[in-house]
Design an enzyme around this catalytic site. Structure first.
Site, PDB file in Angstrom:
ATOM      1  N   CYS A   9       0.824  -1.216   0.000  1.00 18.78           N
ATOM      2  CA  CYS A   9       0.000   0.000   0.000  1.00 18.78           C
ATOM      3  C   CYS A   9       0.854   1.260   0.000  1.00 18.78           C
ATOM      4  O   CYS A   9       0.640   2.162  -0.804  1.00 18.78           O
ATOM      5  CB  CYS A   9      -0.933  -0.006   1.205  1.00 18.78           C
ATOM      6  SG  CYS A   9      -1.959   1.475   1.325  1.00 18.78           S
ATOM      7  N   TYR A  13       6.765   4.495   9.494  1.00 16.96           N
ATOM      8  CA  TYR A  13       6.527   3.094   9.856  1.00 16.96           C
ATOM      9  C   TYR A  13       7.655   2.561  10.739  1.00 16.96           C
ATOM     10  O   TYR A  13       7.417   1.828  11.700  1.00 16.96           O
ATOM     11  CB  TYR A  13       6.380   2.243   8.594  1.00 16.96           C
ATOM     12  CG  TYR A  13       4.943   2.115   8.142  1.00 16.96           C
ATOM     13  CD1 TYR A  13       4.211   0.974   8.396  1.00 16.96           C
ATOM     14  CD2 TYR A  13       4.310   3.160   7.468  1.00 16.96           C
ATOM     15  CE1 TYR A  13       2.893   0.856   7.999  1.00 16.96           C
ATOM     16  CE2 TYR A  13       2.994   3.062   7.072  1.00 16.96           C
ATOM     17  CZ  TYR A  13       2.281   1.912   7.333  1.00 16.96           C
ATOM     18  OH  TYR A  13       0.975   1.808   6.954  1.00 16.96           O
ATOM     19  N   ARG A  59     -10.406  -9.338 -21.314  1.00 15.21           N
ATOM     20  CA  ARG A  59     -10.860 -10.561 -21.995  1.00 15.21           C
ATOM     21  C   ARG A  59     -12.345 -10.837 -21.859  1.00 15.21           C
ATOM     22  O   ARG A  59     -12.889 -11.674 -22.578  1.00 15.21           O
ATOM     23  CB  ARG A  59     -10.064 -11.757 -21.495  1.00 15.21           C
ATOM     24  CG  ARG A  59     -10.193 -12.042 -20.015  1.00 15.21           C
ATOM     25  CD  ARG A  59      -9.183 -13.090 -19.552  1.00 15.21           C
ATOM     26  NE  ARG A  59      -9.245 -13.323 -18.121  1.00 15.21           N
ATOM     27  CZ  ARG A  59     -10.019 -14.224 -17.535  1.00 15.21           C
ATOM     28  NH1 ARG A  59     -10.825 -14.976 -18.269  1.00 15.21           N
ATOM     29  NH2 ARG A  59     -10.008 -14.385 -16.224  1.00 15.21           N
ATOM     30  N   HIS A 110     -26.823  21.831   0.920  1.00 11.81           N
ATOM     31  CA  HIS A 110     -27.033  22.401  -0.420  1.00 11.81           C
ATOM     32  C   HIS A 110     -26.128  23.614  -0.649  1.00 11.81           C
ATOM     33  O   HIS A 110     -25.942  24.430   0.251  1.00 11.81           O
ATOM     34  CB  HIS A 110     -28.498  22.817  -0.549  1.00 11.81           C
ATOM     35  CG  HIS A 110     -28.855  23.297  -1.920  1.00 11.81           C
ATOM     36  ND1 HIS A 110     -29.013  22.441  -2.981  1.00 11.81           N
ATOM     37  CD2 HIS A 110     -29.063  24.553  -2.393  1.00 11.81           C
ATOM     38  CE1 HIS A 110     -29.312  23.160  -4.056  1.00 11.81           C
ATOM     39  NE2 HIS A 110     -29.343  24.439  -3.728  1.00 11.81           N
ATOM     40  N   GLU A 137     -25.844  15.616  -1.473  1.00 13.00           N
ATOM     41  CA  GLU A 137     -27.246  15.728  -1.058  1.00 13.00           C
ATOM     42  C   GLU A 137     -28.167  14.888  -1.942  1.00 13.00           C
ATOM     43  O   GLU A 137     -29.291  14.568  -1.552  1.00 13.00           O
ATOM     44  CB  GLU A 137     -27.696  17.183  -1.066  1.00 13.00           C
ATOM     45  CG  GLU A 137     -27.828  17.797  -2.446  1.00 13.00           C
ATOM     46  CD  GLU A 137     -28.365  19.224  -2.403  1.00 13.00           C
ATOM     47  OE1 GLU A 137     -29.315  19.488  -1.637  1.00 13.00           O
ATOM     48  OE2 GLU A 137     -27.823  20.069  -3.137  1.00 13.00           O
TER      49      GLU A 137
END
Length: 452
Positions: A42, A98, A197, A436, A441
């Site tokens: 990731c 990390y 395919r 709005h 919405e």
């Protein structure tokens, strides 16, 4: 028997790091081994750099839209090396994060290839360590079909490090990775052909979503070829490639990008020295608590082949840590109503059942759909349309599925996933007041079901 560690994790990707950090936080003695890069697929060659490239690809449209709002800009130019260099710098930053997360949690980090010698022993860089529990979280790896000339193709692993943007690209595949990279290459200005395919890409997604995305990608100039596949790839003397389809048609291109599936990364892992069994698809077979057929060895993430999504691997890693070292907090991962996004251009966001799956499960279904041109585009010449769709159980009024194709679809559907998880009915949606003017919405103003 005294062990060196309570938990030894093989693989420092999302699931492995989550399990290691929290197990250490629960007081366990934990080690992690990683042979490639911290953060796994990731962070390094997956969702993070891919989304950065998607952002980059979308800027071409942003420049075009700006004119409709009175902005005068010069002819925009794009520099691939700048994008890749900046992407690399960000990934290096995340690698460091990390590392700090692991070391700061008290985890022992081994940087090298780990191999199982027996159900409780791991060897890394010639050093042997014993552990009461071993967690395999080695992820997946892209694979290219065994066709003549396959050595001339690239995968997502190499695409993030291309020295220059190819002028022409052939993308092979119909899953989300193929669709996303076709959008990236096309958006950045490459002449892009996508070959798949089957009759339509994104198998397993809602039929209306698949058809809508197909139509929008065609509008954007993507050359889609369905019911087609590559038979061979030949390299020309000038360095270009010729991809021969099974029909005999030859596509001249500069890059052939394959996204036709991923396999579990089990190379030289030493599983033969244990009682770990694989399922019929080659993934590690585990029970509901991620235990393999070898009692001391567990597995999570892409290597078990359930749902290849980073948040799912995180949840699985957390579940393992809790069950082993904080059982009073343990709860199983719920694989129902997991939201996901496809970062094509336009994006897809989805949670819950598709129309097809709802019908197959025996529900009497009502469909509510809206297709509209987003307000942002009304002052531009862009004719892109957004799709919003709700799949509702006609008998209980419960919303079974929510699907969107359009800008920021993932951001919008994430919030709606909470509603579906809570069991919201269509009446609840109807009684919710919208914000709005927004595209979101529309999900609370859908009133008339689609007539079959």
């Amino acid at each position: 028997m005294a062990f060196d560690f309570d938990l030894f994790v093989i693989g420092a990707g999302s699931g492995g790091v989550r399990a290691a950090r929290f197990a250490a936080g629960f007081g366990a003695r934990v080690a992690v081994a990683e042979s490639r890069y911290l953060g796994g697929t990731c962070v390094n060659v997956g969702c993070v750099p891919k989304k950065l490239l998607v952002y980059g690809a979308h800027y071409r449209e942003d420049f075009e839209h700006a004119a409709g709002y009175g902005w005068t800009v010069g002819r925009p130019g794009f520099d691939w090396p700048t994008l890749i260099a900046n992407k690399n710098r960000e990934i290096e930053r995340l690698n460091g994060i990390y590392r700090n997360l692991l070391v700061g949690s008290g985890v022992t980090l081994y940087e090298g290839h780990a191999r199982l010698l027996d159900p409780h022993t791991v060897e890394v860089n010639g050093q042997r360590c014993t552990a009461r529990h071993i967690l395999v979280a080695t992820g997946g790896w892209p694979q290219v079909p065994d066709i003549p000339g396959k050595e001339h193709a690239i995968t997502s692993n190499e695409a993030f490090f291309l020295q220059s943007l190819p002028r022409r690209v052939l993308v092979v595949g119909g899953g989300y990775i193929a669709v996303e990279f076709a959008s990236i290459f096309n958006g950045l200005g490459a002449q892009t052909v996508q070959v798949y395919r089957r009759e339509l890409f994104l198998r397993g997604f809602d039929g209306g979503v698949r058809e809508h995305l197909r139509d929008e990608l065609i509008k954007k100039g993507l050359d889609l070829r369905f019911n087609a596949d590559v038979a061979r790839i030949d390299k020309r003397p000038d360095g270009s490639l010729a991809a021969t389809l099974q029909s005999g048609e030859v596509i001249e291109t500069d890059c052939v990008f394959y996204a036709t599936g991923r396999r579990p990364m089990l190379d030289n892992l030493g599983l033969e020295n244990t009682g770990v069994k694989l399922n019929e698809d080659g993934f590690i077979a585990v029970d509901d608590e991620y235990r393999s057929s070898e009692p001391s060895i567990l597995a999570v993430g892409d290597v078990i082949g359930r749902m290849p999504l980073t948040p799912v691997a995180l949840a699985e890693g957390m579940a393992v840590a809790r069950r082993l070292f904080r059982p009073e907090e343990y709860r199983k991962v719920d694989y129902n109503l997991i939201p996901t996004a496809v970062f094509s251009l336009p994006n897809i966001g989805t949670v819950g059942l598709t129309t097809e799956d709802a019908v197959a499960a025996g529900h009497r279904v009502k469909r509510f759909e809206s297709r509209f041109r987003p307000m942002k585009l009304t002052l531009t010449g862009d004719q892109e349309k957004t799709l919003m769709k709700l799949v509702v159980d006609a008998d209980t009024d419960r919303v079974l599925g929510c699907h969107m194709v359009g800008p920021d679809a993932g951001e919008i559907v994430q919030g709606l996933a909470v509603a579906l998880k809570a069991g919201a009915t269509k009446q609840v949606f109807d009684e919710t007041i919208g914000i709005h003017p927004t595209a979101a919405e529309e999900f609370v103003t859908l009133r008339t079901p689609v007539q079959e």
